[in-house]
Scaffold this active site. Sequence first.
Site, mmCIF file in Angstrom:
data_model
loop_
_atom_site.group_PDB
_atom_site.id
_atom_site.type_symbol
_atom_site.label_atom_id
_atom_site.label_comp_id
_atom_site.label_asym_id
_atom_site.label_seq_id
_atom_site.Cartn_x
_atom_site.Cartn_y
_atom_site.Cartn_z
ATOM 1 N N TRP A 118 -18.979 -15.760 44.273
ATOM 2 C CA TRP A 118 -18.656 -16.788 43.284
ATOM 3 C C TRP A 118 -18.750 -16.286 41.854
ATOM 4 C CZ3 TRP A 118 -23.102 -16.745 40.596
ATOM 5 C CH2 TRP A 118 -24.314 -16.531 41.281
ATOM 6 N N LYS A 147 -10.938 -15.216 51.681
ATOM 7 C CA LYS A 147 -12.014 -16.190 51.905
ATOM 8 C C LYS A 147 -12.847 -16.176 50.625
ATOM 9 C CE LYS A 147 -15.654 -18.296 53.286
ATOM 10 N NZ LYS A 147 -16.028 -18.446 51.846
ATOM 11 N N PRO A 148 -12.563 -17.127 49.697
ATOM 12 C CA PRO A 148 -13.343 -17.150 48.457
ATOM 13 C C PRO A 148 -14.698 -17.780 48.724
ATOM 14 C CG PRO A 148 -11.778 -18.967 48.463
ATOM 15 C CD PRO A 148 -11.568 -18.215 49.760
ATOM 16 N N GLU A 158 -17.470 -20.460 48.850
ATOM 17 C CA GLU A 158 -17.284 -21.894 49.089
ATOM 18 C C GLU A 158 -17.274 -22.681 47.775
ATOM 19 O OE1 GLU A 158 -20.543 -23.614 51.220
ATOM 20 O OE2 GLU A 158 -19.377 -25.360 51.845
ATOM 21 N N GLY A 217 -23.496 -10.474 48.943
ATOM 22 C CA GLY A 217 -24.886 -10.077 49.109
ATOM 23 C C GLY A 217 -25.070 -9.016 50.197
ATOM 24 N N THR A 218 -26.151 -8.262 50.088
ATOM 25 C CA THR A 218 -26.398 -7.164 51.027
ATOM 26 C C THR A 218 -26.611 -7.678 52.449
ATOM 27 O OG1 THR A 218 -27.245 -5.754 49.279
ATOM 28 C CG2 THR A 218 -27.966 -5.226 51.514
ATOM 29 N N THR A 245 -25.345 -10.342 53.905
ATOM 30 C CA THR A 245 -24.035 -10.687 54.484
ATOM 31 C C THR A 245 -23.245 -9.408 54.771
ATOM 32 O OG1 THR A 245 -24.068 -12.557 52.954
ATOM 33 C CG2 THR A 245 -22.062 -12.247 54.226
ATOM 34 N N GLU A 258 -19.064 -4.163 48.819
ATOM 35 C CA GLU A 258 -19.586 -4.107 47.439
ATOM 36 C C GLU A 258 -20.742 -5.089 47.392
ATOM 37 O OE1 GLU A 258 -18.523 -2.060 45.260
ATOM 38 O OE2 GLU A 258 -16.524 -1.482 45.900
ATOM 39 N N GLY A 276 -25.282 -5.850 46.516
ATOM 40 C CA GLY A 276 -26.171 -6.189 45.411
ATOM 41 C C GLY A 276 -26.678 -4.986 44.634
ATOM 42 N N CYS A 321 -23.574 -8.171 39.733
ATOM 43 C CA CYS A 321 -24.148 -7.180 40.647
ATOM 44 C C CYS A 321 -24.685 -5.986 39.877
ATOM 45 C CB CYS A 321 -23.087 -6.740 41.647
ATOM 46 S SG CYS A 321 -21.574 -6.148 40.869
ATOM 47 N N GLY A 377 -23.924 -0.748 49.011
ATOM 48 C CA GLY A 377 -22.591 -0.821 49.596
ATOM 49 C C GLY A 377 -22.045 0.450 50.187
HETATM 50 P P1 NAD Z 1 -22.768 -14.032 49.757
HETATM 51 O O1 NAD Z 1 -23.001 -12.788 50.512
HETATM 52 O O2 NAD Z 1 -23.606 -15.210 50.074
HETATM 53 O O3 NAD Z 1 -21.266 -14.524 49.913
HETATM 54 C C1 NAD Z 1 -20.160 -13.696 49.618
HETATM 55 C C2 NAD Z 1 -18.969 -14.155 50.424
HETATM 56 O O4 NAD Z 1 -19.250 -13.948 51.814
HETATM 57 C C3 NAD Z 1 -18.644 -15.644 50.278
HETATM 58 O O5 NAD Z 1 -17.252 -15.837 50.323
HETATM 59 C C4 NAD Z 1 -19.298 -16.238 51.506
HETATM 60 O O6 NAD Z 1 -18.734 -17.473 51.876
HETATM 61 C C5 NAD Z 1 -19.041 -15.153 52.542
HETATM 62 N N1 NAD Z 1 -19.956 -15.157 53.693
HETATM 63 C C6 NAD Z 1 -21.196 -15.680 53.762
HETATM 64 N N2 NAD Z 1 -21.718 -15.490 55.006
HETATM 65 C C7 NAD Z 1 -20.779 -14.805 55.723
HETATM 66 C C8 NAD Z 1 -20.727 -14.300 57.060
HETATM 67 N N3 NAD Z 1 -21.730 -14.477 57.912
HETATM 68 N N4 NAD Z 1 -19.630 -13.640 57.448
HETATM 69 C C9 NAD Z 1 -18.602 -13.421 56.585
HETATM 70 N N5 NAD Z 1 -18.594 -13.916 55.310
HETATM 71 C C10 NAD Z 1 -19.664 -14.588 54.887
HETATM 72 O O7 NAD Z 1 -22.888 -13.652 48.210
HETATM 73 P P2 NAD Z 1 -22.788 -14.630 46.956
HETATM 74 O O8 NAD Z 1 -24.074 -15.383 46.832
HETATM 75 O O9 NAD Z 1 -21.504 -15.390 46.992
HETATM 76 O O10 NAD Z 1 -22.660 -13.568 45.776
HETATM 77 C C11 NAD Z 1 -23.738 -12.954 45.164
HETATM 78 C C12 NAD Z 1 -23.939 -11.547 45.685
HETATM 79 O O11 NAD Z 1 -22.753 -10.785 45.524
HETATM 80 C C13 NAD Z 1 -25.004 -10.783 44.925
HETATM 81 O O12 NAD Z 1 -25.835 -10.103 45.826
HETATM 82 C C14 NAD Z 1 -24.222 -9.790 44.103
HETATM 83 O O13 NAD Z 1 -24.931 -8.633 43.775
HETATM 84 C C15 NAD Z 1 -23.071 -9.506 45.000
HETATM 85 N N6 NAD Z 1 -21.952 -8.958 44.230
HETATM 86 C C16 NAD Z 1 -21.638 -7.640 44.375
HETATM 87 C C17 NAD Z 1 -20.609 -7.082 43.622
HETATM 88 C C18 NAD Z 1 -20.251 -5.620 43.752
HETATM 89 O O14 NAD Z 1 -19.126 -5.274 43.399
HETATM 90 N N7 NAD Z 1 -21.128 -4.748 44.218
HETATM 91 C C19 NAD Z 1 -19.877 -7.879 42.745
HETATM 92 C C20 NAD Z 1 -20.216 -9.212 42.626
HETATM 93 C C21 NAD Z 1 -21.253 -9.743 43.388
#
Ligand code: NAD
Length: 496
Positions: A152, A176-177, A179, A230-231, A233, A251, A253, A285, A459
Site C-alpha cells: 500500500w 493484486k494491489p 486491499e 512484507g518479509t 508474506t 522486494e 522489508g 522499505c 528479498g
Molecule cells: P504485505 O506483505 O502485508 O502485503 C503486500 C501484498 O501482499 C498485498 O497486496 C497483500 O494483499 C498481499 N498478500 C498478503 N498476504 C498474502 C499471501 N498470503 N499470499 C499472497 N499475497 C499476500 O505488506 P504491506 O503491509 O502491504 O506492505 C508493507 C511491507 O512492504 C513492508 O514490510 C515494506 O518494507 C515492504 N515494502 C518493500 C519494498 C521493496 O521494494 N523492498 C517496497 C515497498 C514496501
Amino acid sequence: MTLEQTLPICIAGTWRLGGGERYASHYPATGEPVAWLNAASLDDVEAAVQGAHHAFVHSGWAQRKPHERAAVLYRIAGLIREQAEELAQLQRQDNGKPINETRALVASAAGTFQFFAAACETLEETITPSRGDFVSMSVYEPMGVIAAITPWNSPIASEAQKVAPALAGGNAVVIKPAEITPLLALQLARICEQAGLPKGLISVLPGKGSLLGDALTRHPLVKRVSFTGGTRTGKHIAHIAADKMMPVSLELGGKSPTIVLADADLDHAVAGVLYGIFSSSGEACIAGSRLFVARALYEPFMARLTAAAAQLRVGDPADESTQMGPLISAGHRESVERYVALGLAEGGRLRLGGERLRGGVFEQGYFYPPTILEGLGNHQQVCQEEIFGPVLVALPFDNEEDLLAQANDSLYALAAGIWSRDYKRAWALGRKLQAGTVWINTYKQFSISTPFGGWRDSGLGREKGRLGILQYMEQKSLYWGMNPQPLAWAGVEAGQ
Ligand code: NAD
C-alpha cells in the site's frame, strides 16, 4: 464517480463488480471513505487468470515485434502524464501521502513505462561464439501470465515497476494491489486499455492477500510472481513458488543503517537523515531507520537533527507545504505506538516525539509525529525489526570496526547511507556494507535505470534496470546446424 456507487473491477478486460465483500478505501487523513468497491472473489481470480492466459495465447501480443509493443507502452506513459494531477490527487486520498509525494510517484510511473518501452525496442538477442558446425544464439521468450502483488505504500509506482517490464516482455499481467489502496491499480488498468493494450492482458483483483494473493500465486497458469511487501508474506510466496518451480522476485522489508562519519558535511547529513526516515512518514522499505553517528559528533549532531525534525510540517496531505501526512491506518499507527513503547521498555529514551499529536486535523486522521529514540543497543528489538513509521533509532559508534559490526548486524540488508567528506573512505565503507543499495552523501534517490533489490530477508531478485525486462522472459538457446555432412556418430554418409 459518486461515493454511493460501487466501483467495478477489471477482470480480463471486463469491468464488473467483484464477487467478494463490499468495502471502502479510506482517506487516512480523515478516516472517511473515498470509494466503495467489491473485493474480488476466488471465482474472479480464476476468471482473471484464465482470461489472461487466453489473451496471452490468442491476442497476438507476445508475437508483436518489440517496437510495436513499445509503442503501446509509450502511449501508456503519455496517458499517465496527461492524467497526472487526477492520479496524484486520487493517490493522496487512497493512501494519505502528501500531494507533492504522490505527484512524484505518478511521474515515476510514467517514466517507468517510457523506460521499459525503450528497453523493449532496443533489447538485443545475442549470437554466442560458435564452438562447432553451428550458429548458437541466446534468445528470450515471454512467460505467460505474471502475477504482480503490491503493497500500500507506493501505489502506481510499485505497479508500474512490475507491469511495464512484464508487458514489454510480451506477457499478460494480473495485479493484486494491497486491499486498502486499490484505486490507482484500477485506474492504471483503464489507462492500459485506453492506450490500446489488447483486451484481457491486464486484470486487477482488489481484496485480501491471504485469499486472493495466495490463490493467484498457487494458480498453475501463473508463471511468475513479482512481489513487493512484507518479509513474512514474501517467504510464504517463496514456499509456494518452490513447489511450482516458479521464478519469483521478492522486494521485502528493511531496517537500513544511515551512517554519519566524523568528517560529514553536517548540513547535508542532517537534511539527508531527516529525508531518509521521515519522508513518507517512514512508510518506506528503504527508510534509513537506524542512525549511526561517530561518537565524537554524536551530541552536537543529535541536537541539530532533533531541532530540525521538530520543525517538520506534519498535517493535511492536500497542503503543498506538508512534509509528513498520516499513517495508512489506525491499526498501523497502533503498531508504531507499540514499537515506541517497547523501545522505552527496553531502556530507550525519547529524544523527540513518541506521543500522538492532538487537536484539529490530528483528531481525525492517523497522524504520528517524527520520533527519535536513543540509548538502545543494536541488538534490541526496535533496532532489529521494521517499524515502517516515522521512528528513528540513534546509536553512537566508536570506530569503523564497531560501526560495520553493528550496521551489518541485521536480518535485513536492503539499503544503507553514508555521510562523509572523505570520498575514499566512504567508497571503502560502501563496499563493506551489506545492502542492495548504498547511498553516499545522498539518500532515498532512485533511478529506474539502476537495479534495485535486497539481500537476505530484504528479498530475492532485482527490479528496474535496462535488463529488468529479462526477469519477465525465459531465456532460450538456439543452435542452427551448418554442417553439410550428417552428424558423424551415426555413420550416415551425405547423399546415401
Ligand atoms: P504485505 O506483505 O502485508 O502485503 C503486500 C501484498 O501482499 C498485498 O497486496 C497483500 O494483499 C498481499 N498478500 C498478503 N498476504 C498474502 C499471501 N498470503 N499470499 C499472497 N499475497 C499476500 O505488506 P504491506 O503491509 O502491504 O506492505 C508493507 C511491507 O512492504 C513492508 O514490510 C515494506 O518494507 C515492504 N515494502 C518493500 C519494498 C521493496 O521494494 N523492498 C517496497 C515497498 C514496501
